[in-house]
Write a protein that holds these residues in place. Structure first.
Motif, PDB file in Angstrom:
ATOM      1  N   GLU A  26      47.163  34.707  -1.845  1.00  0.00           N
ATOM      2  CA  GLU A  26      46.872  36.120  -1.624  1.00  0.00           C
ATOM      3  C   GLU A  26      47.528  36.532  -0.320  1.00  0.00           C
ATOM      4  N   PHE A  27      47.976  37.783  -0.289  1.00  0.00           N
ATOM      5  CA  PHE A  27      48.568  38.280   0.939  1.00  0.00           C
ATOM      6  C   PHE A  27      47.490  38.866   1.833  1.00  0.00           C
ATOM      7  N   ALA A  28      47.709  38.752   3.143  1.00  0.00           N
ATOM      8  CA  ALA A  28      46.767  39.345   4.080  1.00  0.00           C
ATOM      9  C   ALA A  28      46.678  40.844   3.835  1.00  0.00           C
ATOM     10  N   GLU A  55      55.355  38.058   9.179  1.00  0.00           N
ATOM     11  CA  GLU A  55      54.530  37.929   7.977  1.00  0.00           C
ATOM     12  C   GLU A  55      54.561  39.214   7.149  1.00  0.00           C
ATOM     13  N   MET A  56      54.428  40.334   7.826  1.00  0.00           N
ATOM     14  CA  MET A  56      54.415  41.623   7.130  1.00  0.00           C
ATOM     15  C   MET A  56      55.738  41.857   6.401  1.00  0.00           C
ATOM     16  N   GLU A  57      56.832  41.512   7.064  1.00  0.00           N
ATOM     17  CA  GLU A  57      58.138  41.708   6.445  1.00  0.00           C
ATOM     18  C   GLU A  57      58.331  40.782   5.246  1.00  0.00           C
ATOM     19  N   SER A  58      57.852  39.531   5.354  1.00  0.00           N
ATOM     20  CA  SER A  58      57.924  38.607   4.218  1.00  0.00           C
ATOM     21  C   SER A  58      57.094  39.130   3.051  1.00  0.00           C
ATOM     22  N   ASN A  59      55.927  39.645   3.349  1.00  0.00           N
ATOM     23  CA  ASN A  59      55.055  40.237   2.338  1.00  0.00           C
ATOM     24  C   ASN A  59      55.779  41.390   1.627  1.00  0.00           C
TER      25      ASN A  59
END
Length: 257
Positions: A26-28, A55-59
């Protein structure tokens, strides 16, 4: 393996899938990102800030979540300002180019969002410092984007905060004014506080308050600056920038007896 993971395995390289699996499948949530960025801001922990940003960019690469995209730009905006402040101009330029690309992606489908134009104006403002040979051109673009933001959202606090930043940080020779920035920061803070949810765990609100305190001090409104710095420390006693730097320096420079 669920359908979503099958989809990303066919579309993205293995390292991205590993990130997904390490996060428990699951993504944050956006709320989690907001909380982590807020705490990184309070503690002046830019390594943590960058970690969340990555992390946000990978998401986003996997989900293409348009709501997340705006949040990424906002986080990159803060990181660019940090890089400029510590003279990491190359890194600032790299992040700036990504942020500009993300802004353009949003504007393809949303030309009426005052907050995105506020950020666009801020990014042009960063170019003033990073591209001094184009300072006047980028300053004018910054002002135009900010005017668009205020036209679309006259009650949008970030638009007024960026208008204040333009006035405060633009060199006087190019039309900047510390005193003219004061009522603009005041209006931005007032608009933030009219919408309480915009003040909760919002690093930009705290940054706007800090900007007001600094502007008061530079304009010679010393008592007003003291009130703002105290307010910040009442709101967030662990706000290290104000607790350890801004307010001690202020008290060293000004007698409050």
């Amino acid at each position: 393996m669920n359908r979503f993971l099958e989809k990303i395995r066919s579309k993205y390289p293995l390292p991205v899938i590993v990130v997904y699996l390490l996060m428990g499948g699951e993504f944050a949530s956006g709320q989690d990102y907001q909380s982590r960025i807020y705490n990184a801001y309070l503690l002046k922990n830019m390594d943590s800030w960058k970690e969340v940003m990555v992390e946000m960019e990978s998401n986003y690469q996997i989900t293409e979540d348009k709501d997340l995209l705006y949040d990424i730009i906002e986080v990159e905006y803060g990181y660019i300002a940090y890089c400029i402040s510590v003279k990491r101009r190359k890194e600032a330029r790299e992040v700036l180019e990504r942020a500009v690309g993300y802004v353009n992606l949003i504007l393809v489908n949303d030309e009426k969002n005052p907050r995105i134009f506020s950020l666009q104006g801020a990014l042009y403002g960063f170019r003033v410092y990073l591209e001094p040979f184009r300072a006047i051109k980028n300053r004018n673009r910054s002002i135009e984007a900010n005017q668009m933001a205020i036209g679309l959202g006259p009650d949008e606090p970030q638009a007024w905060m960026e208008k204040a930043n333009i006035a405060f940080y633009t060199p006087a020779i190019l039309g900047g004014s510390k005193k003219r920035a004061v009522p603009l920061y005041e209006k931005a803070v007032r608009l933030f506080e009219l919408t309480p949810e915009r003040t909760r765990q919002n690093w930009i609100y705290l940054n706007c308050l800090a900007g007001l305190g600094i502007a008061y001090e530079k304009a010679g409104q010393i008592r007003d600056a003291d009130v703002v710095y105290r307010k910040l420390l009442e709101l967030e006693p662990s706000f290290s920038w104000v607790r350890d730097d801004l307010y001690p320096q202020f008290l060293e420079n000004h007698s409050m007896n």
